[in-house]
Design a protein around this motif. Structure first.
Motif, PDB file in Angstrom:
ATOM      1  N   LEU A 225      63.757  32.781  72.807  1.00  0.00           N
ATOM      2  CA  LEU A 225      64.933  33.631  73.207  1.00  0.00           C
ATOM      3  C   LEU A 225      64.147  34.971  73.775  1.00  0.00           C
ATOM      4  O   LEU A 225      64.610  35.534  74.721  1.00  0.00           O
ATOM      5  N   ALA A 229      64.415  36.412  77.560  1.00  0.00           N
ATOM      6  CA  ALA A 229      64.924  37.916  77.548  1.00  0.00           C
ATOM      7  C   ALA A 229      63.775  38.343  78.560  1.00  0.00           C
ATOM      8  O   ALA A 229      64.102  39.174  79.391  1.00  0.00           O
ATOM      9  N   ASP A 230      62.462  38.053  78.255  1.00  0.00           N
ATOM     10  CA  ASP A 230      61.433  38.735  79.174  1.00  0.00           C
ATOM     11  C   ASP A 230      61.462  38.153  80.610  1.00  0.00           C
ATOM     12  O   ASP A 230      61.604  38.974  81.593  1.00  0.00           O
ATOM     13  N   LEU A 232      64.569  37.119  81.965  1.00  0.00           N
ATOM     14  CA  LEU A 232      65.420  37.627  82.865  1.00  0.00           C
ATOM     15  C   LEU A 232      65.532  39.031  83.104  1.00  0.00           C
ATOM     16  O   LEU A 232      65.937  39.433  84.035  1.00  0.00           O
ATOM     17  N   ALA A 233      64.988  39.778  82.209  1.00  0.00           N
ATOM     18  CA  ALA A 233      64.740  41.494  82.375  1.00  0.00           C
ATOM     19  C   ALA A 233      63.563  41.392  83.543  1.00  0.00           C
ATOM     20  O   ALA A 233      63.917  42.735  84.272  1.00  0.00           O
ATOM     21  N   HIS A 236      65.137  42.375  87.448  1.00  0.00           N
ATOM     22  CA  HIS A 236      65.913  43.387  88.269  1.00  0.00           C
ATOM     23  C   HIS A 236      65.102  44.473  87.508  1.00  0.00           C
ATOM     24  O   HIS A 236      64.742  44.598  86.675  1.00  0.00           O
ATOM     25  N   GLU A 300      73.199  37.289  89.141  1.00  0.00           N
ATOM     26  CA  GLU A 300      73.911  37.529  88.009  1.00  0.00           C
ATOM     27  C   GLU A 300      73.701  36.293  87.030  1.00  0.00           C
ATOM     28  O   GLU A 300      73.729  35.286  87.321  1.00  0.00           O
ATOM     29  N   ILE A 301      73.327  36.936  85.760  1.00  0.00           N
ATOM     30  CA  ILE A 301      73.265  35.972  84.591  1.00  0.00           C
ATOM     31  C   ILE A 301      74.726  35.637  84.466  1.00  0.00           C
ATOM     32  O   ILE A 301      75.641  36.621  84.134  1.00  0.00           O
ATOM     33  N   MET A 304      74.220  32.694  79.123  1.00  0.00           N
ATOM     34  CA  MET A 304      73.151  32.536  78.363  1.00  0.00           C
ATOM     35  C   MET A 304      73.350  32.134  76.853  1.00  0.00           C
ATOM     36  O   MET A 304      74.189  32.617  76.219  1.00  0.00           O
ATOM     37  N   GLY A 306      71.314  30.772  73.112  1.00  0.00           N
ATOM     38  CA  GLY A 306      70.315  30.135  72.216  1.00  0.00           C
ATOM     39  C   GLY A 306      70.299  30.499  70.837  1.00  0.00           C
ATOM     40  O   GLY A 306      70.854  31.645  70.438  1.00  0.00           O
TER      41      GLY A 306
ATOM     42  N   ASN B 223      76.295  43.969  84.421  1.00  0.00           N
ATOM     43  CA  ASN B 223      76.356  42.631  83.889  1.00  0.00           C
ATOM     44  C   ASN B 223      75.741  42.782  82.264  1.00  0.00           C
ATOM     45  O   ASN B 223      74.560  43.054  82.290  1.00  0.00           O
ATOM     46  N   LEU B 225      74.997  40.939  80.100  1.00  0.00           N
ATOM     47  CA  LEU B 225      74.003  40.010  80.028  1.00  0.00           C
ATOM     48  C   LEU B 225      72.588  40.521  80.543  1.00  0.00           C
ATOM     49  O   LEU B 225      71.568  40.165  79.649  1.00  0.00           O
ATOM     50  N   HIS B 226      72.646  41.018  81.658  1.00  0.00           N
ATOM     51  CA  HIS B 226      71.337  41.525  81.924  1.00  0.00           C
ATOM     52  C   HIS B 226      70.804  42.570  81.055  1.00  0.00           C
ATOM     53  O   HIS B 226      69.668  42.970  80.979  1.00  0.00           O
ATOM     54  N   LEU B 228      71.470  43.274  78.009  1.00  0.00           N
ATOM     55  CA  LEU B 228      70.954  42.620  76.897  1.00  0.00           C
ATOM     56  C   LEU B 228      69.571  41.945  76.816  1.00  0.00           C
ATOM     57  O   LEU B 228      68.828  42.425  76.089  1.00  0.00           O
ATOM     58  N   ALA B 229      69.276  41.508  78.031  1.00  0.00           N
ATOM     59  CA  ALA B 229      68.053  40.919  78.301  1.00  0.00           C
ATOM     60  C   ALA B 229      67.024  42.069  78.283  1.00  0.00           C
ATOM     61  O   ALA B 229      65.980  42.027  77.734  1.00  0.00           O
ATOM     62  N   ASP B 230      67.459  43.275  78.972  1.00  0.00           N
ATOM     63  CA  ASP B 230      66.480  44.118  79.111  1.00  0.00           C
ATOM     64  C   ASP B 230      66.345  44.940  77.771  1.00  0.00           C
ATOM     65  O   ASP B 230      65.063  45.165  77.560  1.00  0.00           O
ATOM     66  N   LEU B 232      66.381  43.343  74.798  1.00  0.00           N
ATOM     67  CA  LEU B 232      65.691  42.418  74.118  1.00  0.00           C
ATOM     68  C   LEU B 232      64.484  42.646  74.543  1.00  0.00           C
ATOM     69  O   LEU B 232      63.207  42.470  73.741  1.00  0.00           O
ATOM     70  N   ALA B 233      63.985  42.382  75.834  1.00  0.00           N
ATOM     71  CA  ALA B 233      62.621  42.450  76.295  1.00  0.00           C
ATOM     72  C   ALA B 233      61.931  43.702  76.162  1.00  0.00           C
ATOM     73  O   ALA B 233      60.705  43.442  75.838  1.00  0.00           O
ATOM     74  N   MET B 304      71.458  34.396  70.648  1.00  0.00           N
ATOM     75  CA  MET B 304      72.150  35.330  71.559  1.00  0.00           C
ATOM     76  C   MET B 304      72.981  34.548  72.388  1.00  0.00           C
ATOM     77  O   MET B 304      72.795  33.264  72.569  1.00  0.00           O
ATOM     78  N   ALA B 321      78.111  40.277  75.868  1.00  0.00           N
ATOM     79  CA  ALA B 321      76.849  39.737  75.333  1.00  0.00           C
ATOM     80  C   ALA B 321      76.584  40.142  73.927  1.00  0.00           C
ATOM     81  O   ALA B 321      76.675  41.389  73.481  1.00  0.00           O
TER      82      ALA B 321
END
Lengths: 456, 456
Positions: A225, A229-230, A232-233, A236, A300-301, A304, A306, B223, B225-226, B228-230, B232-233, B304, B321
């Protein structure tokens, strides 16, 4: 042209009765129980083509629901307009939310309510009546025409590619005219000259062979996870600009003419912000909302997941995580190339200790007819004459795979001249169509044939 | 002691049948639908205590799932051993990955497979059988004993603090014995003298008021999800070092003695890598796997989700998300302070255009006992006698928040003498327990009571 307009006026009442008849057929392509209704609707279209004066009419097999074809090719030296539309409709569920039954059309407050009223039977009907008006008043058309009316648009046109490929010669024309995209807003006649394409991937990250106890292994084994996240982040930056290497390489810049045209539309961003109930709109710096959603590519995601998703706490170190990503593409991006770049990015950004798998989704090419193409400018002029106001030249953020089919296989310019409004509940209960746009749309279509006759 | 050992041997078959019965009860504390099963399991424990010869047995209300209590206090002048364990289990999802159903116990290759087999029903069962063996063969125990078996360990023991506080006198003892930590590895009996603590949060990110069409809005609206990814990362660097501001402030460094002791264990990292089937182990630079998982704090995403999770493609721009995060803490980190730091980090890293909500989970303090304490040394000796090999003195990465509760409120030393193996899939599908450690563990427990009787 006065004669044609008068024909519309004098026959309005009987035409609307015919439209009600068409709308009464529950031609729901998604529902196998409605197969007989699909056949009824196809026959109805064929008979209506004949009544209008079209020739060579045929209900043609596609392997699924049939295409209805008709033409009139007696204007030598004049361009050929290919009309596309669809006679199938969305399911009507939930039926209990309809004020009047979906397949018992009713006119209230100058709107006609029925499933298919705006998407797309009402507009296919207008195409047919435009032909009829010329034929009855002038015994000829200003251009050659071909009609290709399909019955599977609402289920993704699974057989259309093959059909168009197979009947490439029959369907060949100089411009494709479609009335299946909405107007920008009420009172604003619209010609749409571009649609975004689509490319996407699924990313599956895997770590240890099974879920682990985060106490025993946490800190010592990579967590898929975190890895996801890494990844996906990394796609952008904080303003929403996409940082996948080479993603923007083939993106055509908006022309000054286009940016000016969009700015002229005075789109109300604050109103959109309120409607969506977000703290602020968000996107690439240096672009307006319309530019971002019409003419800039996106990533766009879409989903997701997990690990543990239930209520409360579960101290697990999950073994796998997945995400689905789709990109809306703009000319001249190539979907295959975009998938390659996405895949390379994911592989490059995958942290140590996990493995990743990338699976591409189905793709669609972006499409744009140049803003200054005569087929587009003619549409704008026709709309302005009929509505007595400036036309909006727009692109749309969505993808209509059908358009890509025609554009690629037949290599024709496309004019999207839709008369529905975004508020008319297509795909929802109480679908309706404003008769104001029925009346003005008929005139605009007639003007368009006249314009195209002289200027293509 | 021979009589006691013979009792275990002669009753092995009927004992294992009883254990299967216990494991058949789906006592999933996290799932409200299983409340009746929780009651069944509590009753089962109470009856088993009575059968073993414990007195004053009671299913005691906690406000949540009950605690089962029992004691035997007829050894004047001898120490009192307080046994702690839990009869609740983790959820069994994903059930389809189990070779045999999680609540239909089966013995294969001298392992018993079922949810709870190792964590912790199997080991609670061993405690009860140890008592039973002494009582049936000698009609008395070498020490006084008290049992406190709870039903909420897998959900963070939300009511135990209050329960122990309220029943401080009833539960008072001279040593707490817990069998809920795994052995270092197969064939290596282990007494654990420290556990990590726990702190965690749920992060809920929300965007527009509903899911949006990614064609119409993609690129123009944030978004979640983006976002959240940011977020978390941003919580770790590429080596797994946690980048939450101040996270490591109170972390005690490992002593040279400890680092030396862990190195002496010659832990086989490559073997762990193979067992987990990962390309490489992963974690903070400068620390061994044991150091990372025993004495360094962690931050793990436990789960997640957001948006479309079905098969294939759905071009949605989701409205929300979520992620769940837990940290394993080491002395002297403070769970409340860690939650504050996490919350501040999330708020600072939340991108524009979305809103975020942070909800803390239940917490547990990290815990360490000096390993030269007589209660720990006695455990080591008992294990060595039963297994015929050197015992390992370890710390462990997991959290048993209740240990801190007992340690703080009752001020007792704690011996963590667990018989499960790290490979036994507790918290995962196909949880199992090696019968070798069931057999040797019973002997070790009996030896421990004898040791403690003389040496505390």
């Amino acid at each position: 042209m006065e004669e044609v307009k008068n024909y519309f006026k004098h026959h309005r009442s009987s035409h609307l009765s015919q439209l009600k008849e068409f709308l009464s057929i529950p031609s729901i392509s998604a529902d196998p129980d409605h197969k007989p209704d699909m056949e009824t609707a196809a026959s109805w279209v064929k008979e209506s083509m004949q009544a209008a004066g079209l020739e060579n009419t045929a209900v043609m097999d596609t392997g699924g629901h049939p295409v209805v074809y008709g033409d009139w090719i007696h204007a030598p030296g004049k361009p050929t307009v290919l009309f596309y539309g669809h006679y199938d409709v969305q399911p009507a569920d939930p039926v209990e939310l309809w004020e009047t039954p979906p397949f018992q059309p009713e006119i209230r407050n100058e709107k006609i309510y029925a499933r298919g009223a705006t998407d797309d039977k009402g507009q296919v009907f207008m195409h047919l009546k435009t032909i009829e008006a010329f034929m009855r008043t002038k015994q000829e058309l200003p251009v050659n025409v071909k009609f290709c009316i399909e019955g599977e648009e609402e289920i993704g046109s699974p057989n259309l590619d093959e059909f168009v490929e197979k009947h490439r010669e029959l369907l060949q024309g100089d411009v494709l005219l479609v009335s299946d995209t909405p107007m920008l807003e009420k009172g604003r006649p619209t010609v749409c000259y571009g649609l975004r394409g689509l490319a996407g991937i699924q990313i599956d990250v895997s770590g240890a062979k099974g879920d682990l106890h985060s106490g025993l292994y946490g800190g010592g084994v990579a967590n898929p996870l975190h890895a996801l996240a890494d990844i996906l982040a990394s796609m952008h930056d904080e303003s929403g600009h996409i940082t996948v290497d080479g993603f923007y390489d083939r993106v055509l810049s908006l022309t000054d003419q286009e940016r000016h045209a969009y700015a002229e539309l005075s789109y109300d961003e604050e109103n959109t912000r309120k409607e969506l109930n977000v703290p602020e709109l968000f996107g690439e710096e240096g672009f307006s909302f319309l530019e971002r959603t019409w003419a800039r590519p996106t990533l766009e995601i879409n989903g997701m997941h997990g690990g543990f998703q239930g209520e409360g706490i579960k101290t697990v170190l999950p073994s796998a995580a997945s995400a689905k990503i789709t990109c809306r593409l703009v000319p001249d991006q190539d979907p295959d190339e975009v998938v390659e770049k996405l895949t390379a990015h994911v592989q490059r950004k995958t942290p140590k200790g996990v493995e990743v798998e990338v699976t591409p989704f189905d793709k669609g090419r972006p499409f744009v007819t140049p803003f200054d193409h005569p087929a587009i400018q003619a549409a704008g002029r026709a709309l302005e004459t009929a509505y007595g106001t400036t036309a909006a030249y727009t692109r749309m953020g969505g993808s209509v795979p059908v358009i890509e089919t025609f554009s690629q296989i037949l290599n024709v310019p496309v004019a999207l001249m839709g008369f529905g409004l975004p508020t008319e509940n297509f795909h929802a209960p109480n679908e309706h169509f404003h008769l104001e746009n029925y009346d003005k749309g008929l005139e605009a279509l007639a003007e368009y044939l006249a314009e195209i006759s002289e200027n293509l």
